[in-house]
Design an enzyme around this catalytic site. Structure first.
Site, PDB file in Angstrom:
ATOM      1  N   ASP A 127      -4.849  82.386  26.469  1.00 56.85           N
ATOM      2  CA  ASP A 127      -5.792  81.337  26.806  1.00 56.85           C
ATOM      3  C   ASP A 127      -5.305  80.028  26.214  1.00 56.85           C
ATOM      4  O   ASP A 127      -4.084  79.814  26.052  1.00 56.85           O
ATOM      5  CB  ASP A 127      -7.187  81.715  26.296  1.00 56.85           C
ATOM      6  CG  ASP A 127      -8.297  81.168  27.167  1.00 56.85           C
ATOM      7  OD1 ASP A 127      -8.529  79.953  27.160  1.00 56.85           O
ATOM      8  OD2 ASP A 127      -8.954  81.990  27.839  1.00 56.85           O
ATOM      9  N   HIS A 193     -11.580  76.578  24.660  1.00 57.60           N
ATOM     10  CA  HIS A 193     -11.890  77.664  25.570  1.00 57.60           C
ATOM     11  C   HIS A 193     -11.423  79.018  25.031  1.00 57.60           C
ATOM     12  O   HIS A 193     -12.153  80.022  25.023  1.00 57.60           O
ATOM     13  CB  HIS A 193     -11.257  77.373  26.932  1.00 57.60           C
ATOM     14  CG  HIS A 193     -11.578  78.376  27.993  1.00 57.60           C
ATOM     15  ND1 HIS A 193     -10.833  79.525  28.186  1.00 57.60           N
ATOM     16  CD2 HIS A 193     -12.549  78.395  28.937  1.00 57.60           C
ATOM     17  CE1 HIS A 193     -11.332  80.212  29.206  1.00 57.60           C
ATOM     18  NE2 HIS A 193     -12.379  79.542  29.684  1.00 57.60           N
ATOM     19  N   SER A 377     -15.045  83.249  32.961  1.00 56.42           N
ATOM     20  CA  SER A 377     -14.229  83.285  31.749  1.00 56.42           C
ATOM     21  C   SER A 377     -14.976  83.953  30.612  1.00 56.42           C
ATOM     22  O   SER A 377     -14.376  84.563  29.725  1.00 56.42           O
ATOM     23  CB  SER A 377     -13.843  81.868  31.323  1.00 56.42           C
ATOM     24  OG  SER A 377     -12.793  81.376  32.114  1.00 56.42           O
TER      25      SER A 377
END
Length: 874
Positions: A127, A193, A377
């Site tokens: 990620d 994120h 996600s």
């Protein structure tokens, strides 16, 4: 940014929502492009690189898989594709990140409660890097790496590496603003994120005891491999629809990340790397995209036991997903809300493998804090963490089986796949507890006795076995009662409080996977009658209260009770129950010994009894002569009567018992009378009496005395049980003579036996009257016999004042007894011709003088003269 960033559908979901956009178009660079070349085998890399027309630059070879990444002149693409060692060639392109609900939605909290936290397993998060010192991860980040090659060698600043050291590859994936300025934009961190995703997969609240963590991630015991595969992009057109700067992930970096993870897993087999999480992607794929160059990397990892878990994307496609989630060997995750609805922007359709919550999920973000994000996600690390938990529970179970455990046990979610709503698809939503239990064999429980019967209040027991072929029994419970394990056996006991009752007892064994096995047997509880003990039955008199006191025991603790007493005389009454004590009272109408039986009955009809004996004593009747009225004389009550006239005797008899009463009279002159009063004439009273009828009877028994005489009249009252009482009264019967005699008359009458005035019996009777009425005779002077009377009437010493007093007093009394002089007759005591006293008063005054301690001779003489005068005048 050069044209190697291929057009994709943005899958970037932010905290405030998920927006679907059309893919942006990018112009191809004029001369060179970055390509990802999939080789027939890893050893062909050098040969293929050497064969590039125009030369290859920025060459990177994967460590474990057959890929080479390089920049080549665009015309050289044709030659590469025709190279016999090349399986496929694609231009490199970038994907945006694609974005915890509560853990209970997937039953993760139940699994953690069982002790399965992913400990001993490792997940890789490919990620946007990780906040490496975030307390949500403790010390569980075992490896980091960065692959961030912008390929921007023209120096225009359109792109920048996100590796902390600024190079295209680094051994750190840290995005903390203190260590990685490239991640900072204004006051925010554009690289948070990956930290958020990692927290959902494997965050642990206990690691941040001093903070405010939102709760555990799915696998709070798992280790984490953090891989940075994103690049900073500063061009607004490249970031659209999100503002610039943004982060995008080049496929080449993804492939290198997957390759590196596989290498780490091989080098560290004790880590048990089970999954790589890729919450990224883009594009619109309604069918499998197995031509995607990333498939070989995904397949290679899968063959090594590492699943690649990929987000489906957030473009609201009803029947399509983004790439690389469209690859058939990827494990593609769609999004649900906490209530299992799908009204959100998550891509869905037949290419989904599983769904998981993805709305407003709280997790870690940069700078050691927490925040909320939504999107597929966020759904994806739920599944990644789930695989870590399953690997921890089943260390040797093949990855394909673990994936099947998830898909075969999930909660089915059905949704429409076209705008018209005419077609649907069903995808399982992750149920981690069910997946954990899927390969598990449930415990087997058996009871030795199928039916148990016991009395209420007594202990019921049973035994049996509980085994688990592939695990450990962690809990053994009973629906009622207590069950105790002992190896593979168990024993059960229970003391039922109430019967009769029929119940089913279920013994449940729970194994270490939370799965249960059960067996049941029947329990029949019999009612037990109360056990009664009569403590006392008090003795009492007839027609008095007899009290029974008793107690009882009843194992039926919820029973209510009534009680009755058979008193043994034909009477049955209710008793008072207070707790376990009983009391009752009764009155018997007669004496006797009576068997008493107490019966206590519970509300289930069970009855217990005990007996005692009531001993009732007879009470003697009372006896009282109530008539005729008496006259008080010299301190005694006397019934006065006249010879020949009836005396109206009456007596009252009472008895608390219901007895027949007998009045037996004796009048003192030899005469008697007997009268019987029956309770219920004409029948005589039974024994014992059948009723309570206390007696109060007045009996009239008049009697006529023939001559003047003193007598004691008595009555005895007897009941039919042998009790009796008596009373008597002094009776004085006066004569009817009209001629009073002088002293000489009475001397002659008593001295001369030839006298015909009175018979000897009459003389004696007159003397008896005198003895009753006089205070002198025979207290001072004996007067029982006729000779004693002669001696008093005819004293030898005529000069003695006392003798003279006695002689004239006796003659006066004989006149009173014979009836010729009345005690009430008036007397003139001072010779004035006016009566100023009565005969009775004169006699009492004279006798008082005679009985004084030192009698006055003159007074005695005066009274003698007065007595003589009264006798002479009458």
């Amino acid at each position: 940014m050069r044209s190697r960033i291929v057009s994709i559908l943005a899958a970037c979901a932010v905290t405030l929502g998920v927006v679907a956009v059309s893919p942006p178009a990018y112009a191809a660079p004029p001369d060179r492009v970055r390509v990802i070349v999939e080789l027939d085998r890893k050893a062909s890399a050098d040969e293929v690189v050497r064969g590039v027309a125009g030369g290859a630059t920025d060459v990177k070879k994967t460590a474990t898989m057959p890929y080479v990444i390089m920049e080549v002149p665009e015309p050289a693409l044709r030659g590469l594709k025709n190279n016999p060692h090349v399986v496929g060639v694609v231009k490199d392109f970038a994907d945006p990140p694609a974005l915890a609900s509560t853990l209970p939605v997937v039953n993760g909290d139940d699994v953690q409660a069982l002790g399965y936290t992913g400990a001993g397993a490792t997940v890789a998060i490919l990620d946007s890097g990780i906040d490496a010192d975030h307390p949500f991860f403790g010390s569980r980040i075992v490896a980091q790496h960065c692959f961030s090659d912008p390929g921007d060698d023209d120096g225009d600043g359109d792109e920048a590496s996100l590796c902390p050291d600024g190079t295209t590859e680094d051994t750190s994936a840290d995005i903390d603003s203190d260590n990685n300025a490239t991640c900072v934009n204004g006051g925010g961190n554009i690289c948070d994120h990956g930290t958020h995703v990692a927290g959902i997969a494997a965050g642990r609240s206990a690691d941040d005891a001093g903070g405010s963590p939102p709760g555990n991630g799915v696998a709070p015991g798992a280790q984490i491999i953090a891989v940075q595969v994103f690049t900073r992009v500063n061009v607004a057109s490249d970031c659209a629809p999100n503002p610039a700067p943004c982060v995008l992930s080049f496929v080449s970096d993804q492939i290198q990340g997957l390759d590196w993870v596989r290498g780490q897993a091989a080098a560290n087999p004790g880590w048990n790397v089970v999954a790589s999480n890729m919450s990224l992607g883009g594009g619109n794929n309604s069918s499998a995209c197995d031509g995607d160059t990333r498939k070989a990397a995904i397949d290679s990892n899968l063959a090594a036991g590492i699943a690649t878990v990929i987000a489906s994307g957030n473009n609201s496609f009803l029947n399509a997903v983004g790439a690389p989630g469209c690859i058939s060997t990827a494990f593609t995750v769609g999004r649900t809300n906490d209530d299992d609805t799908t009204t959100n922007s998550g891509n869905r359709g037949a290419l989904l493998d599983v769904m998981a919550p993805g709305s407003s999920i709280d997790s870690a973000i940069d700078d050691d804090v927490y925040g909320s994000k939504s999107g597929t996600s966020m759904s994806t690390p739920f599944v990644t963490g789930a695989l870590a938990v399953l690997r921890s529970a089943y260390p040797s179970r093949p990855i394909a089986n673990l994936l099947a455990d998830i898909t075969s046990t999930g909660v089915p979610i059905t949704y429409t796949t076209n705008a018209a709503g005419t077609t649907t698809n069903t995808t399982p939503r992750l149920d981690l507890l069910a997946a954990l239990q899927s390969p598990n064999a449930a415990p087997v429980v058996a009871a030795d006795v199928a039916a148990v019967t016991v009395d209420e209040g007594a202990q019921a027991t049973n035994t049996g076995t509980a085994t688990d072929a592939d695990g450990t029994i962690t809990a053994l419970t009973a629906s009622i009662g207590t069950v105790m394990p002992s190896g593979s056996s168990w024993s059960w006991s229970y003391t039922p409080a109430e019967g009769p009752a029929d119940e089913t007892v279920t013994i449940t064994a729970t194994d270490d996977k939370g799965e249960t096995g059960q067996t049941s047997f029947s329990l029949h509880v019999d009612n037990v009658a109360p056990a009664v003990v009569v403590d006392t039955v008090t003795a009492a008199d007839e027609n008095a209260v007899v009290t029974l006191a008793a107690h009882f025991a009843d194992p039926g603790v919820n029973d209510t009770h009534t009680a009755s007493v058979d008193w043994g005389d034909g009477t049955v009454t209710a008793a008072t129950v207070s707790g376990t004590a009983v009391e009752a009272t009764h009155v018997y109408g007669d004496d006797g010994s009576f068997p008493v039986t107490l019966t206590v009955t519970d509300d289930d009809g069970g009855a217990g009894s005990d007996a005692g004996t009531a001993t009732v004593a007879n009470v003697a009747p009372t006896a009282e002569i109530t008539g005729p009225p008496t006259t008080s004389w010299n301190g005694q009550d006397i019934v006065f009567g006249t010879a020949g006239d009836p005396v109206a005797f009456e007596a009252r008899g009472t008895d608390p018992g219901s007895d027949d009463l007998v009045f037996a009279w004796e009048y003192g002159d030899g005469a008697t009378a007997v009268h019987t009063s029956l309770v219920n004439p004409p029948a005589v009273d039974g024994d014992p009496s059948p009723s309570i009828q206390p007696r109060d009877v007045t009996d009239a028994a008049p009697h006529t005395y023939a001559i003047a005489c003193a007598a004691t009249t008595g009555v005895e009252v007897s009941d039919d049980d042998g009790g009796s009482a008596s009373d008597d009264v002094q009776v004085v019967i006066l004569g009817t003579s009209t001629d009073a005699g002088t002293l000489g008359v009475w001397q002659t009458d008593y001295r001369d036996k030839r006298s015909a005035l009175h018979t000897e019996q009459e003389k004696l009777c007159l003397l008896s009257v005198v003895r009753v009425l006089s205070a002198v005779f025979d207290e001072k002077v004996p007067l029982t016999t006729i000779p004693q009377a002669v001696s008093a009437l005819w004293p030898k010493q005529t000069k003695n004042a006392e003798n003279q007093f006695d002689a004239h007093l006796l003659s006066l009394w004989l006149n009173v007894a014979d009836g010729s002089i009345a005690l009430s007759d008036p007397v003139d005591t001072n010779g004035d011709g006016i009566a100023d006293s009565t005969v009775g008063a004169v006699i009492q005054a004279g006798e008082a003088a005679r009985t004084a301690a030192s009698p006055s001779q003159s007074a005695l003489t005066s009274f003698k003269n007065l007595f003589e005068a009264i006798n002479a005048a009458a």
